[in-house]
Design a protein around this motif. Structure first.
Motif, PDB file in Angstrom:
ATOM      1  N   ALA A   1       0.792  -1.386  -0.072  1.00 57.53           N
ATOM      2  CA  ALA A   1      -0.064  -0.043  -0.234  1.00 57.53           C
ATOM      3  C   ALA A   1       0.742   1.317  -0.101  1.00 57.53           C
ATOM      4  O   ALA A   1       0.715   2.147  -0.799  1.00 57.53           O
ATOM      5  CB  ALA A   1      -0.784  -0.039   1.270  1.00 57.53           C
ATOM      6  N   ALA A   2       1.875   1.119   0.787  1.00 58.11           N
ATOM      7  CA  ALA A   2       2.729   2.422   1.159  1.00 58.11           C
ATOM      8  C   ALA A   2       3.401   2.667  -0.396  1.00 58.11           C
ATOM      9  O   ALA A   2       3.552   3.843  -0.910  1.00 58.11           O
ATOM     10  CB  ALA A   2       3.858   2.281   2.063  1.00 58.11           C
ATOM     11  N   MET A   3       3.984   1.725  -1.247  1.00 65.47           N
ATOM     12  CA  MET A   3       4.824   1.814  -2.215  1.00 65.47           C
ATOM     13  C   MET A   3       3.789   2.024  -3.496  1.00 65.47           C
ATOM     14  O   MET A   3       4.090   3.242  -4.393  1.00 65.47           O
ATOM     15  CB  MET A   3       5.506   0.556  -2.651  1.00 65.47           C
ATOM     16  CG  MET A   3       6.465   0.139  -1.910  1.00 65.47           C
ATOM     17  SD  MET A   3       7.434  -1.225  -2.212  1.00 65.47           S
ATOM     18  CE  MET A   3       8.483  -0.686  -3.493  1.00 65.47           C
ATOM     19  N   THR A   4       2.551   1.729  -3.583  1.00 64.60           N
ATOM     20  CA  THR A   4       1.552   1.948  -4.720  1.00 64.60           C
ATOM     21  C   THR A   4       0.911   3.399  -4.258  1.00 64.60           C
ATOM     22  O   THR A   4       0.971   4.293  -5.341  1.00 64.60           O
ATOM     23  CB  THR A   4       0.507   1.108  -4.525  1.00 64.60           C
ATOM     24  OG1 THR A   4       0.944  -0.382  -4.721  1.00 64.60           O
ATOM     25  CG2 THR A   4      -0.597   1.434  -5.715  1.00 64.60           C
ATOM     26  N   ALA A   5       0.703   3.677  -3.339  1.00 60.16           N
ATOM     27  CA  ALA A   5       0.214   5.102  -2.811  1.00 60.16           C
ATOM     28  C   ALA A   5       1.578   6.109  -3.206  1.00 60.16           C
ATOM     29  O   ALA A   5       1.086   7.181  -3.815  1.00 60.16           O
ATOM     30  CB  ALA A   5       0.013   5.215  -1.328  1.00 60.16           C
ATOM     31  N   GLY A   6       2.725   5.873  -2.942  1.00 62.02           N
ATOM     32  CA  GLY A   6       3.721   6.557  -3.381  1.00 62.02           C
ATOM     33  C   GLY A   6       3.836   6.769  -5.039  1.00 62.02           C
ATOM     34  O   GLY A   6       3.882   8.102  -5.340  1.00 62.02           O
ATOM     35  N   SER A   7       3.782   6.078  -5.553  1.00 60.82           N
ATOM     36  CA  SER A   7       3.756   6.015  -6.879  1.00 60.82           C
ATOM     37  C   SER A   7       2.683   6.800  -7.583  1.00 60.82           C
ATOM     38  O   SER A   7       2.969   7.720  -8.539  1.00 60.82           O
ATOM     39  CB  SER A   7       3.951   4.619  -7.673  1.00 60.82           C
ATOM     40  OG  SER A   7       4.207   4.950  -9.259  1.00 60.82           O
ATOM     41  N   ALA A   8       1.537   6.686  -7.034  1.00 62.42           N
ATOM     42  CA  ALA A   8       0.516   7.441  -7.212  1.00 62.42           C
ATOM     43  C   ALA A   8       0.309   8.695  -7.284  1.00 62.42           C
ATOM     44  O   ALA A   8       0.041   9.452  -7.910  1.00 62.42           O
ATOM     45  CB  ALA A   8      -0.958   6.823  -6.751  1.00 62.42           C
TER      46      ALA A   8
END
Length: 207
Positions: free
Chosen positions: A155-162
């Protein structure tokens, strides 16, 4: 050149755009230092250096040190760039998308929307693969080697990229230049002092 800079700051609209871009880039650099929960960044950095070798330094420079820190921006804008390339190729291969692109502004907005969805999907896939891989190598904290720990990292990595994708679009809309290119540039420039110091220590210090 100094006259051009002074003239730029005298223009109120351009001054606002420059200020907006600067503030957004500060947020980007702050996020690049914000570690992902549940990850042992020191162990991961050592592991990646040993497995990737010189390629690690190149990859780390494109992320502005985020990859080494394993911050929330570790994926950087690579999912967005990849999805943009995929959409361009699909526009050529799929007639419906080609027609959509020729529709004008409305068609381009739809393609941009599809690109965003594909970006999130790619970021989710990449972050899942990395989280599972790190977990199998024992690079997550011991109490995070479970489903909840994996989900937190993903969740942290996906949210960061988004978030970086959204930031890039806001810079393009309200700031100066192409947002994604500006984010890549600030990441590369931020690692220059460290690279210069490393080159000095390796080739000049003590000789």
């Amino acid at each position: 050149m100094s006259n051009a800079v002074v003239s730029a700051f005298k223009n109120k609209q351009l001054r606002k755009k420059l200020l907006f871009t600067t503030l957004i880039l500060i947020v980007v650099r702050f996020g690049s230092q914000l570690p992902i929960p549940e990850i042992d960044s020191a162990q991961i950095s050592a592991y990646l250096k040993s497995t990737l070798g010189d390629s690690f330094s190149l990859l780390n420079s494109f992320t502005g040190g985020s990859f080494m820190q394993m911050s929330v921006f570790a994926l950087s804008v690579t999912p967005y760039i990849t999805s943009s390339i995929i959409m361009q190729l699909m526009t050529i291969a799929i007639p419906k998308l080609e027609e959509m692109q020729k529709e004008g502004e409305d068609g381009r907005k739809k393609i941009a929307e599809y690109t965003r969805y594909l970006t999130v999907a790619l970021a989710l896939f990449q972050s899942s693969a990395m989280a599972i891989g790190f977990g199998k190598q024992g690079l997550l904290y011991e109490d995070a080697q479970n489903v909840w720990g994996y989900m937190t990292v993903i969740a942290a990595m996906t949210a960061g990229s988004a978030l970086l994708m959204w930031i890039g679009e806001r810079i393009t809309e309200k700031g100066v230049g192409n947002g994604i290119s500006i984010v890549l540039l600030i990441n590369i420039v931020s690692s220059l002092p460290q690279d210069v110091l490393m080159l000095y220590e390796r080739f000049m210090a003590g000789k």
